[in-house]
Write a protein that holds these residues in place. Structure first.
Motif, PDB file in Angstrom:
ATOM      1  N   GLY A  99     -15.260  18.774   8.866  1.00 36.73           N
ATOM      2  CA  GLY A  99     -14.970  19.822   9.344  1.00 36.73           C
ATOM      3  C   GLY A  99     -13.651  21.077   8.444  1.00 36.73           C
ATOM      4  N   ILE A 100     -12.855  19.100   7.752  1.00 33.95           N
ATOM      5  CA  ILE A 100     -12.067  19.652   6.358  1.00 33.95           C
ATOM      6  C   ILE A 100     -13.164  20.119   5.510  1.00 33.95           C
ATOM      7  N   LEU A 101     -14.436  20.144   5.178  1.00 37.61           N
ATOM      8  CA  LEU A 101     -15.068  19.985   3.594  1.00 37.61           C
ATOM      9  C   LEU A 101     -15.154  20.998   3.622  1.00 37.61           C
ATOM     10  N   GLU A 102     -15.557  21.787   4.845  1.00 39.29           N
ATOM     11  CA  GLU A 102     -15.868  22.641   5.218  1.00 39.29           C
ATOM     12  C   GLU A 102     -15.441  24.107   4.346  1.00 39.29           C
ATOM     13  N   GLN A 103     -14.131  23.735   5.288  1.00 37.25           N
ATOM     14  CA  GLN A 103     -12.655  24.637   4.831  1.00 37.25           C
ATOM     15  C   GLN A 103     -13.189  24.684   3.195  1.00 37.25           C
ATOM     16  N   VAL A 104     -13.137  23.757   2.637  1.00 30.66           N
ATOM     17  CA  VAL A 104     -12.633  23.515   1.146  1.00 30.66           C
ATOM     18  C   VAL A 104     -13.016  24.677   0.564  1.00 30.66           C
ATOM     19  N   LYS A 105     -12.417  25.167  -0.651  1.00 35.31           N
ATOM     20  CA  LYS A 105     -13.091  26.729  -1.762  1.00 35.31           C
ATOM     21  C   LYS A 105     -12.619  25.646  -2.935  1.00 35.31           C
ATOM     22  N   PRO A 106     -13.628  25.677  -4.133  1.00 32.54           N
ATOM     23  CA  PRO A 106     -13.957  24.861  -4.527  1.00 32.54           C
ATOM     24  C   PRO A 106     -13.050  25.513  -5.893  1.00 32.54           C
ATOM     25  N   GLY A 107     -12.711  23.436  -6.279  1.00 29.82           N
ATOM     26  CA  GLY A 107     -11.058  23.680  -6.708  1.00 29.82           C
ATOM     27  C   GLY A 107     -11.390  23.313  -8.474  1.00 29.82           C
ATOM     28  N   ALA A 108     -10.906  22.462  -8.631  1.00 29.13           N
ATOM     29  CA  ALA A 108     -11.224  21.702 -10.780  1.00 29.13           C
ATOM     30  C   ALA A 108     -12.324  21.878 -10.826  1.00 29.13           C
ATOM     31  N   GLY A 109     -13.515  22.456 -12.061  1.00 28.38           N
ATOM     32  CA  GLY A 109     -14.712  22.257 -12.590  1.00 28.38           C
ATOM     33  C   GLY A 109     -15.564  23.430 -11.640  1.00 28.38           C
ATOM     34  N   GLY A 110     -14.469  23.572 -10.575  1.00 25.56           N
ATOM     35  CA  GLY A 110     -15.698  24.729  -9.893  1.00 25.56           C
ATOM     36  C   GLY A 110     -15.959  24.636  -9.093  1.00 25.56           C
ATOM     37  N   GLU A 111     -15.851  22.788  -8.307  1.00 26.80           N
ATOM     38  CA  GLU A 111     -16.844  22.004  -7.744  1.00 26.80           C
ATOM     39  C   GLU A 111     -15.582  22.041  -5.878  1.00 26.80           C
ATOM     40  N   ILE A 112     -16.749  21.687  -5.395  1.00 26.87           N
ATOM     41  CA  ILE A 112     -15.795  20.849  -3.959  1.00 26.87           C
ATOM     42  C   ILE A 112     -15.956  20.128  -3.831  1.00 26.87           C
ATOM     43  N   GLN A 113     -14.626  19.848  -4.103  1.00 26.19           N
ATOM     44  CA  GLN A 113     -13.742  18.526  -4.654  1.00 26.19           C
ATOM     45  C   GLN A 113     -12.872  17.862  -3.249  1.00 26.19           C
ATOM     46  N   LEU A 114     -13.926  16.852  -2.716  1.00 28.84           N
ATOM     47  CA  LEU A 114     -13.707  15.494  -1.418  1.00 28.84           C
ATOM     48  C   LEU A 114     -11.808  15.477  -1.530  1.00 28.84           C
ATOM     49  N   THR A 115     -11.463  15.347  -3.021  1.00 29.64           N
ATOM     50  CA  THR A 115      -9.815  15.160  -2.608  1.00 29.64           C
ATOM     51  C   THR A 115      -9.080  16.361  -2.584  1.00 29.64           C
ATOM     52  N   ASP A 116      -9.249  17.442  -2.547  1.00 28.31           N
ATOM     53  CA  ASP A 116      -9.023  18.633  -1.962  1.00 28.31           C
ATOM     54  C   ASP A 116      -9.253  18.323  -0.587  1.00 28.31           C
ATOM     55  N   ALA A 117     -10.260  17.890   0.348  1.00 29.94           N
ATOM     56  CA  ALA A 117      -9.989  17.808   1.088  1.00 29.94           C
ATOM     57  C   ALA A 117      -9.212  16.726   2.191  1.00 29.94           C
ATOM     58  N   ASN A 159       0.681  -0.958   0.079  1.00 30.36           N
ATOM     59  CA  ASN A 159      -0.177  -0.318  -0.242  1.00 30.36           C
ATOM     60  C   ASN A 159       0.671   0.989   0.109  1.00 30.36           C
ATOM     61  N   ILE A 160       0.330   2.911  -0.209  1.00 34.02           N
ATOM     62  CA  ILE A 160       0.854   3.664  -0.477  1.00 34.02           C
ATOM     63  C   ILE A 160       0.422   4.658   0.710  1.00 34.02           C
ATOM     64  N   GLN A 161       1.404   4.892   1.529  1.00 33.04           N
ATOM     65  CA  GLN A 161       1.682   6.460   2.911  1.00 33.04           C
ATOM     66  C   GLN A 161       1.026   7.550   1.299  1.00 33.04           C
ATOM     67  N   ILE A 162       0.035   7.713   0.961  1.00 35.77           N
ATOM     68  CA  ILE A 162      -0.134   9.032   0.659  1.00 35.77           C
ATOM     69  C   ILE A 162       0.430  10.040   1.562  1.00 35.77           C
ATOM     70  N   GLU A 163       1.096  11.399   0.107  1.00 35.41           N
ATOM     71  CA  GLU A 163       1.905  12.564   0.934  1.00 35.41           C
ATOM     72  C   GLU A 163       1.539  13.241  -0.287  1.00 35.41           C
ATOM     73  N   LYS A 164       0.495  13.069  -1.803  1.00 38.54           N
ATOM     74  CA  LYS A 164       0.788  14.002  -2.537  1.00 38.54           C
ATOM     75  C   LYS A 164      -1.257  14.111  -3.282  1.00 38.54           C
ATOM     76  N   ILE A 165      -1.737  14.200  -3.055  1.00 40.84           N
ATOM     77  CA  ILE A 165      -2.789  14.045  -4.243  1.00 40.84           C
ATOM     78  C   ILE A 165      -3.982  15.145  -4.725  1.00 40.84           C
ATOM     79  N   VAL A 166      -3.905  14.380  -6.206  1.00 45.51           N
ATOM     80  CA  VAL A 166      -4.296  16.111  -6.467  1.00 45.51           C
ATOM     81  C   VAL A 166      -5.728  15.473  -7.406  1.00 45.51           C
ATOM     82  N   GLU A 167      -6.576  16.212  -7.923  1.00 44.95           N
ATOM     83  CA  GLU A 167      -7.276  15.796  -8.758  1.00 44.95           C
ATOM     84  C   GLU A 167      -7.609  16.262 -10.050  1.00 44.95           C
ATOM     85  N   LYS A 168      -7.777  15.776 -10.790  1.00 46.57           N
ATOM     86  CA  LYS A 168      -7.410  15.742 -12.426  1.00 46.57           C
ATOM     87  C   LYS A 168      -6.359  16.514 -12.623  1.00 46.57           C
ATOM     88  N   PRO A 169      -5.110  15.797 -12.839  1.00 45.63           N
ATOM     89  CA  PRO A 169      -3.715  16.435 -12.771  1.00 45.63           C
ATOM     90  C   PRO A 169      -3.879  16.765 -14.333  1.00 45.63           C
TER      91      PRO A 169
END
Ligand code: UTP
Length: 289
Positions: A216-234, A183-193
């Protein structure tokens, strides 16, 4: 830290634009794989992994999903009167599968926003998220594989699968050091690079095991790729804190959100059915090259 998988969230409030016109009035999650709606296969996976409650995030006009998992007295009565016991048992089994709660996402503002809409029904506990777009056919349910890793490590988990380099721009992509178990210890994760900028070729597939503080993290997430609130950003916040594992799951994954992937899924599942296999193979052998 120990937790068991009790609740899962199935976001089903997307517009399903890739499947129009079929999805104009019917939710994409109700499109069948042979004769079983995709969402029933997903619920089945969750139940096999021990889930007791399913929270469906609905958009407008998605009562078909609630109806599907509800009792249908008229239908059951008719089937019983006609002596169709097999079909009756099948129909009854669906409504007995699980306790289903539905919540409404008022606007389709992205997957992260849909997960946040499930907060009142999930509360303060760890939970799974399963997307109907991704079918994973496996002996140990994929969400169960994630739950196992998450319980062992006390960390959140996402499903990862390698994809060809020219497809990474269609997925969330994750990177980090491999652990002894693969498995992978994820250090970086990006939506639709954008093409050529992906940190790896490991794509996030629609299974997640998440801690309650993701809300709580999702509440702070600003719209990202495609103007949507991305789970990936949280998830990127969890990754930065060293709290996210990428699980290289076992199983055959079908992209049922894509037309070709959906057709292939239908053929793959039909070929596993004794009542359909021979007829389908006979037809395929006749198809001219
Ligand atoms: P997708 O982007 O694949 O779904 O979201 P979509 O928008 O329905 O599909 P297309 O691209 O227009 O054909 C992945 C999952 O997240 C859900 C969708 O229902 C799907 O299961 N989703 C997406 C929501 O519940 N709400 C949203 O705002 C967006």
């Amino acid at each position: 830290m120990k937790h068991a998988l009790r609740k899962v969230v199935i976001p089903a409030a997307g517009l399903g634009t890739r499947f129009l016109p079929a999805t104009k009035a019917v939710p994409k999650e109700m499109l069948p794989i042979v004769d079983v709606p995709t969402i029933q296969l997903i619920v089945d996976e969750a139940v096999r992994a021990g889930a007791q409650q399913v929270v469906v995030v609905n958009g407008r006009g998605k009562t078909a999903i609630e109806d599907h998992f509800d009792r249908s007295y008229e239908l059951e009565d008719t089937l019983q009167r006609k002596g169709k016991k097999d079909v009756f048992d099948q129909v009854r089994r669906i409504s007995d599968m699980v306790r289903l709660v539905s919540v409404r996402q008022k606007e389709p503002m992205g997957l992260g926003h849909a997960v946040l809409a499930a907060r009142p029904a999930v509360g303060e506990e760890w939970f799974g998220v399963l997307l109907g777009d991704d079918l994973i056919d496996s002996d140990e349910p994929a969400i169960g594989q994630l739950a196992r890793v998450s319980m062992q490590t006390g960390k959140a988990a996402v499903a990862l699968m390698p994809v060809p380099d020219d497809q990474t721009q269609m997925y969330g992509v994750a990177a980090g050091p491999a652990l002894p178990d693969g498995n992978i210890q994820i250090e970086k994760i990006v939506e639709k690079p954008p093409r050529g900028s992906a940190p790896s070729n490991l794509a996030v597939i629609g299974r997640y095991l998440l801690p309650p503080d993701i809300f709580g993290i999702l509440e702070q997430v600003k719209p990202g790729a495609g103007g949507e609130i991305q789970l990936t950003d949280a998830l990127a916040v969890l990754a930065r804190e060293g709290r996210l594992i990428g699980v290289r799951f076992n199983g055959e994954r079908h992209d049922a959100g894509d037309r070709l992937g959906y057709l292939i899924a239908n053929i793959a599942y039909a070929l596993k059915r004794p009542d359909l296999r021979e007829g389908l193979l006979a037809y395929m052998r006749k198809v001219p090259k």
